[in-house]
Design a protein around this motif. Sequence first.
Motif, PDB file in Angstrom:
ATOM      1  N   GLY A 287      19.480 -24.378  50.136  1.00 38.02           N
ATOM      2  CA  GLY A 287      18.817 -23.326  50.906  1.00 38.02           C
ATOM      3  C   GLY A 287      18.858 -23.574  52.399  1.00 38.02           C
ATOM      4  O   GLY A 287      19.142 -22.666  53.178  1.00 38.02           O
ATOM      5  N   SER A 288      18.613 -24.819  52.797  1.00 38.24           N
ATOM      6  CA  SER A 288      18.549 -25.064  54.243  1.00 38.24           C
ATOM      7  C   SER A 288      19.927 -25.060  54.883  1.00 38.24           C
ATOM      8  O   SER A 288      20.057 -25.020  56.104  1.00 38.24           O
ATOM      9  N   MET A 289      20.984 -25.086  54.050  1.00 39.17           N
ATOM     10  CA  MET A 289      22.337 -24.935  54.602  1.00 39.17           C
ATOM     11  C   MET A 289      22.642 -23.457  54.888  1.00 39.17           C
ATOM     12  O   MET A 289      23.605 -23.144  55.579  1.00 39.17           O
ATOM     13  N   ILE A 290      21.825 -22.552  54.322  1.00 43.05           N
ATOM     14  CA  ILE A 290      22.105 -21.124  54.483  1.00 43.05           C
ATOM     15  C   ILE A 290      22.015 -20.683  55.944  1.00 43.05           C
ATOM     16  O   ILE A 290      22.988 -20.156  56.491  1.00 43.05           O
ATOM     17  N   PRO A 291      20.862 -20.910  56.620  1.00 42.02           N
ATOM     18  CA  PRO A 291      20.839 -20.509  58.027  1.00 42.02           C
ATOM     19  C   PRO A 291      21.815 -21.326  58.876  1.00 42.02           C
ATOM     20  O   PRO A 291      22.328 -20.829  59.883  1.00 42.02           O
ATOM     21  N   LEU A 292      22.081 -22.564  58.455  1.00 45.41           N
ATOM     22  CA  LEU A 292      23.032 -23.385  59.210  1.00 45.41           C
ATOM     23  C   LEU A 292      24.414 -22.748  59.200  1.00 45.41           C
ATOM     24  O   LEU A 292      25.058 -22.591  60.235  1.00 45.41           O
ATOM     25  N   LEU A 293      24.875 -22.341  58.010  1.00 44.15           N
ATOM     26  CA  LEU A 293      26.231 -21.809  57.918  1.00 44.15           C
ATOM     27  C   LEU A 293      26.290 -20.329  58.281  1.00 44.15           C
ATOM     28  O   LEU A 293      27.281 -19.854  58.818  1.00 44.15           O
ATOM     29  N   ALA A 294      25.227 -19.573  57.991  1.00 42.65           N
ATOM     30  CA  ALA A 294      25.280 -18.132  58.240  1.00 42.65           C
ATOM     31  C   ALA A 294      24.899 -17.782  59.671  1.00 42.65           C
ATOM     32  O   ALA A 294      25.355 -16.769  60.206  1.00 42.65           O
ATOM     33  N   LEU A 295      24.041 -18.590  60.295  1.00 41.54           N
ATOM     34  CA  LEU A 295      23.561 -18.238  61.633  1.00 41.54           C
ATOM     35  C   LEU A 295      23.739 -19.354  62.654  1.00 41.54           C
ATOM     36  O   LEU A 295      23.608 -19.129  63.859  1.00 41.54           O
ATOM     37  N   GLY A 296      24.004 -20.554  62.180  1.00 35.37           N
ATOM     38  CA  GLY A 296      24.144 -21.659  63.116  1.00 35.37           C
ATOM     39  C   GLY A 296      22.811 -22.240  63.545  1.00 35.37           C
ATOM     40  O   GLY A 296      22.748 -22.957  64.539  1.00 35.37           O
ATOM     41  N   ILE A 297      21.724 -21.905  62.838  1.00 34.03           N
ATOM     42  CA  ILE A 297      20.452 -22.537  63.161  1.00 34.03           C
ATOM     43  C   ILE A 297      20.011 -23.381  61.962  1.00 34.03           C
ATOM     44  O   ILE A 297      20.245 -23.008  60.824  1.00 34.03           O
ATOM     45  N   PRO A 298      19.391 -24.535  62.238  1.00 38.05           N
ATOM     46  CA  PRO A 298      19.064 -25.449  61.151  1.00 38.05           C
ATOM     47  C   PRO A 298      17.896 -24.958  60.311  1.00 38.05           C
ATOM     48  O   PRO A 298      16.935 -24.419  60.841  1.00 38.05           O
ATOM     49  N   GLY A 299      17.983 -25.154  58.986  1.00 38.16           N
ATOM     50  CA  GLY A 299      16.893 -24.783  58.097  1.00 38.16           C
ATOM     51  C   GLY A 299      15.937 -25.939  57.874  1.00 38.16           C
ATOM     52  O   GLY A 299      14.905 -25.775  57.257  1.00 38.16           O
ATOM     53  N   SER A 300      16.282 -27.132  58.373  1.00 33.68           N
ATOM     54  CA  SER A 300      15.427 -28.304  58.160  1.00 33.68           C
ATOM     55  C   SER A 300      15.791 -29.352  59.197  1.00 33.68           C
ATOM     56  O   SER A 300      16.762 -29.209  59.930  1.00 33.68           O
ATOM     57  N   ALA A 301      14.985 -30.427  59.233  1.00 31.88           N
ATOM     58  CA  ALA A 301      15.237 -31.483  60.216  1.00 31.88           C
ATOM     59  C   ALA A 301      16.589 -32.149  59.974  1.00 31.88           C
ATOM     60  O   ALA A 301      17.317 -32.460  60.925  1.00 31.88           O
ATOM     61  N   THR A 302      16.948 -32.334  58.698  1.00 31.80           N
ATOM     62  CA  THR A 302      18.220 -32.993  58.409  1.00 31.80           C
ATOM     63  C   THR A 302      19.399 -32.121  58.832  1.00 31.80           C
ATOM     64  O   THR A 302      20.375 -32.619  59.396  1.00 31.80           O
ATOM     65  N   THR A 303      19.304 -30.811  58.572  1.00 28.69           N
ATOM     66  CA  THR A 303      20.416 -29.954  58.979  1.00 28.69           C
ATOM     67  C   THR A 303      20.491 -29.851  60.502  1.00 28.69           C
ATOM     68  O   THR A 303      21.554 -29.608  61.057  1.00 28.69           O
ATOM     69  N   ALA A 304      19.353 -30.058  61.194  1.00 32.51           N
ATOM     70  CA  ALA A 304      19.395 -30.075  62.655  1.00 32.51           C
ATOM     71  C   ALA A 304      20.273 -31.222  63.139  1.00 32.51           C
ATOM     72  O   ALA A 304      21.059 -31.073  64.082  1.00 32.51           O
ATOM     73  N   VAL A 305      20.165 -32.357  62.455  1.00 26.86           N
ATOM     74  CA  VAL A 305      21.020 -33.489  62.813  1.00 26.86           C
ATOM     75  C   VAL A 305      22.479 -33.168  62.483  1.00 26.86           C
ATOM     76  O   VAL A 305      23.391 -33.518  63.233  1.00 26.86           O
ATOM     77  N   MET A 306      22.689 -32.454  61.368  1.00 27.68           N
ATOM     78  CA  MET A 306      24.061 -32.097  60.997  1.00 27.68           C
ATOM     79  C   MET A 306      24.692 -31.167  62.031  1.00 27.68           C
ATOM     80  O   MET A 306      25.885 -31.265  62.319  1.00 27.68           O
ATOM     81  N   ILE A 307      23.896 -30.258  62.599  1.00 28.54           N
ATOM     82  CA  ILE A 307      24.420 -29.360  63.636  1.00 28.54           C
ATOM     83  C   ILE A 307      24.930 -30.183  64.810  1.00 28.54           C
ATOM     84  O   ILE A 307      25.995 -29.928  65.356  1.00 28.54           O
TER      85      ILE A 307
END
Lengths: 319, 504
Positions: free
Chosen positions: B312-332
């Motif tokens: 789920g938290s990869m969804i805004p990351l891949l669809a909008l470029g904004i992180p869905g969680s703290a970990t995905t923020a690091v991935m960005i």
Amino acid sequence: MTQLARHHLRAAVAVAAAVLTAAPALAADYPSRTVEVIHQYGPGGGTDRFIRAIAEPMQEATGQSFVPISIAGGGGVPAYVTFLQRPANGYTLVSLSPDDVINHALGRIDLTQVLPLVRIQYDQGLLLVSKDSELKSLDDVLAAEAASPGGLKVGVTGSAGFDDALIGLFNEKAGTELATVPFGAAEMVSNTLGGHLDMMYEEYGPTRGLIESGDLIPLVLFSDERLAELPDVPTAKELGYDVTLGRWRGFGIKPDTDAAELETLVSLFRDAAADEGYKKVEAESALQYRSEFMGPEEFQTFLDKEIETYSQIMNQLGY
Amino acid sequence: MLDAFVSAAGYMVGNPMSFLLIIFSVVWGIVFGAVPGLTGIVGVALLIPFTFAFDPTEGMLLLGGVYVGSTFGGSISAILFNTPGSPEAACTSLDGYPMAKRGEAGKALGIALAASAVGGIFGTLVLMFAAPPLARLALEFGPAEYFALAVLGITAIASIGGGSLIKGLIAGLLGLAVALIGLDPLTGVARFTFGNMMLLTGVSFIAAIIGIFALAEVLQRFADGPPKGEQMAQVSTQLPSLAEFLATKVTLLRSSVIGTVIGALPGVGATTAAFISYSEAFRWSKRPELFGKGSPEGIAAPEAGNNSAVGGSMIPLLALGIPGSATTAVMIGGLTIHGIVPGPMLMQNNSDLVYSVFIGMLLANVLMLVFGLRAARLFAVVLKAPYQLVGPAIVVLCMTGVFALNNNVSDVAVMLVFGGVGFFLKSYGLPVASFIIGLVLGPIAEVSLRQGLILADYDMMALVTRPIAGTLLLLSALSLVYGIWGKLRRPPSDGPGNAQPEAS
């Protein structure tokens, strides 16, 4: 369990050593271990990324790691206090930005306890709206504000920090009453795209993808000149509102650090800021225009001036 | 889409390195999740420099695998030692450890592992096939909706303790009160910090839960004296039988949906997903009295919830470029260093990368089943040692882990204090679950309510009349009334004075 962890750690160290021993050492015995850079923002944010990017060429040159330590929250005070508790041995740096200047102006921290080392980046911010917004230009914003003052809500990150100071200064110059609402960086974007917020303030780098896809429309740029990347976006200055404040990023160190180590650090940073790889990272966020490398003396002069500016602004804003 | 999928699959088959990376990253993730204080975020952040050596796709596979592995890994130490290795596993301790204490550690780990895989694969499939519509749904969630969601979770505090309404409320409100400590998130005024600068960040959540669960448990065990016949030595990690697994299918499905949606919301991630999944599982359970005492549903819900939140938290990351969680923020951060601009164009411009990540995450979930069993066995060996040795070792590990989190001694102090708090809660029979739910959801409720009020010019009605927010609030109110009514009708057995209407 610990065995497994240790095994991985050892593997990681081995890989790191193999990668790093290829580079020649610059200084004789400094740095001889990891240098930590304390900052007050979240991991993955602009400052965290900046530290990782500038650290790359420095690691190549020294064979030592420069790692960002994120102590987020508390308006930046805990990060600064943690820095002050560290010994003055050259292995702890602190990131400096306008947020620290504002904390100093508000009496939360004392910037005379830190020696400004180098200033590297100087960013510029934008007011952005969603593509579905009825606001198409700064004129629309001013008209909406004239019709119902304080009706427009601007998303910002942090509370009583740099973003608030900038919007406050703009309000002062333009006679508007834009209200700021603090959000986390990601929620600010989703709330703007979802139409919950009227506008948001953010720098170019983090919003570039959404600007290029047309989901976010920049209305106005806060800088001296337009960006080559956004030739159609006017500056506030050319529209008659002299607001050019920008977020800059630099580093500070304990004042009683060894002078030779300071020299080494400054020259390491100077080389890293001119490094091709780092320059590329900078250009991706349109950071190359105002960023000008400053050593300790220049940075101190600059910092003193910033303290004066922000003290005045925060005073005007009633803080 | 099929083209992109085939092309990405082709890339992976033609690039055996990517499989090695996934295996490595899942194992790395499980270890970082399981060791207290290391957490998945640290695991991802530490690997970012190493992604420079690979191309961006390999780099993302590496980070995605760690994310998947670490979200499950936390449950191992949560179940075996009552020591949640990472925040998202805190909820798993609530029922996992009691089950393990009963001597069914293998079954508890098996349920956690199977639920993790189901949740993880569900979240990834949704990410593959429904990312754009779900990203649009996430944008509908403004502060009012975040508030209503948090309220829905918080309404469980009164009833979740398995007995006393009042004790649940006391513990929950204490949790909410502790969440107030720190800098006011909107105005920047210090609250309840008593002049201590380090308390300005608020109580570190991970330090607090390690104290409440792990340290308090060690205190309790030593206070109780030598164990009376409770044995955990038998810890083969058998997966639950098909019948046992099917018994939790409704919980798994509900938690996976909740986890994916909450994961897709920016700013809230796996931890919130786990707790809301848990309180919903409790609310709808046919046997709520088993919660907190080793209920299989109580393990399956948070694990399916937090692992589906990964997709789920990869969804805004891949669809909008904004992180869905703290970990995905690091991935960005990792993506941008590779020169990739995260944003809505990512799926078009870098479809190979995106679809490789999808395949990689599916593979990682399957590999998790394989390595999860092995890792759990490895960790479980420790249980064979006498508790007089294990207990102090847990304390040392928690202290170093919490310190390593930020190299911060004050976090260690927070952990020690909360060890005392946990012991106090247990001694007085106050439910830890309620306390933690208050601590997790309190800040979300507070901040979003105040943001929402500013946006609505302080018009309370404008908040509650929004469709999603209104529905969620109505659900909360109904379930609260229903819960209290239920309590009044059949008073619980564990003591007098529980069913008092004025406690509502």
